[in-house]
Design an enzyme around this catalytic site. Structure first.
Site, PDB file in Angstrom:
ATOM      1  CB  CYS A  72      77.931  -1.474   9.440  1.00 31.74           C
ATOM      2  SG  CYS A  72      78.144   0.095   8.579  1.00 31.74           S
ATOM      3  CG  HIS A 122      75.396   1.688  11.338  1.00 33.99           C
ATOM      4  ND1 HIS A 122      76.234   0.995  11.454  1.00 33.99           N
ATOM      5  CD2 HIS A 122      74.429   1.000  11.783  1.00 33.99           C
ATOM      6  CE1 HIS A 122      76.344  -0.277  11.874  1.00 33.99           C
ATOM      7  NE2 HIS A 122      74.930  -0.543  12.347  1.00 33.99           N
ATOM      8  CG  HIS A 134      73.575  -3.474  13.676  1.00 38.12           C
ATOM      9  ND1 HIS A 134      74.051  -2.027  13.980  1.00 38.12           N
ATOM     10  CD2 HIS A 134      72.941  -3.916  14.836  1.00 38.12           C
ATOM     11  CE1 HIS A 134      73.794  -1.878  15.530  1.00 38.12           C
ATOM     12  NE2 HIS A 134      73.222  -3.100  15.809  1.00 38.12           N
TER      13      HIS A 134
END
Length: 158
Positions: A72, A122, A134
Site C-alpha cells: 500500500c 493502510h 490502493h
C-alpha cells in the site's frame, strides 16, 4: 452575416442553453479539461493519481515499491515520486508527513489513511466519489475500491 461569423454565435448560444439546462436540473458546468471545486487537485496530486491508476492490476508485494509490484505505501511512494514529491516509506510515516485535511476538504490525489486507534495500518490515494486507488493485501493487486471504513483520515502531500 456570413456562415463563418455565425458559427461562434451558434456555438456560444448552444453553450448557454446547455449551461441553463444544467442549472435548471441542479447540475454543474465544468469547462473542458476542468475539474469540480470539490475534487480539484494540485498538479502533483493529479499526476500521482494518474500514476496509481496506470498501475491497475499490478500484484501486491510485501515491501514492494514498484514498478511492477506494490504494497500500500509502496504505491503511494512510487506514485508521488513520479509526480516529483518524496514520501517516507511506511503508511504511518506518510501520515506524520502530510497536512491533515477534513473529509469535506478532501481532494482527488490526497492520501487516505486507515487507522485503528493511533495506529495507521493502510494508505491509498483518494480518487474522488468515495473511492481510492490502493494495493490492499497479499493475493490482491492495485485497484480502485470504495472506502470501506469510517476510521480514515486524509492527508495532503505538500
Amino acid at each position: 452575416m456570413t456562415a463563418h461569423t455565425n458559427v461562434p454565435f451558434l456555438m456560444s448560444r448552444a453553450g448557454a442553453v446547455t449551461a441553463l439546462t444544467l442549472a435548471a436540473v441542479g447540475g454543474s458546468l465544468i469547462a473542458p479539461g476542468g475539474t469540480s471545486e470539490a475534487h480539484a487537485a494540485t498538479s502533483h496530486a493529479s499526476k500521482a493519481l494518474k500514476v496509481a491508476e496506470s498501475k491497475k492490476g499490478s500484484p501486491y508485494g510485501y515491501g514492494a515499491t514498484g514498478p511492477s509490484r506494490f504494497d500500500c505505501s509502496g504505491l503511494t511512494v512510487y506514485s508521488y515520486k513520479k509526480a516529483g514529491k518524496k514520501l517516507p516509506r511506511t503508511a504511518h510515516q506518510q501520515y506524520n508527513k502530510t497536512k491533515r485535511v477534513s473529509p469535506k476538504a478532501r481532494k482527488a490525489g490526497d492520501l487516505v489513511f486507515f487507522h485503528s486507534g493511533g495506529y495507521v495500518y493502510h494508505v491509498g490515494i483518494y480518487a474522488g466519489k468515495g473511492k481510492i486507488w490502493h494495493s490492499p493485501k497479499r493475493g490482491s493487486w492495485v485497484k480502485l475500491d470504495k472506502i470501506w471504513s469510517k476510521s480514515v483520515k486524509y492527508g495532503r502531500v505538500r
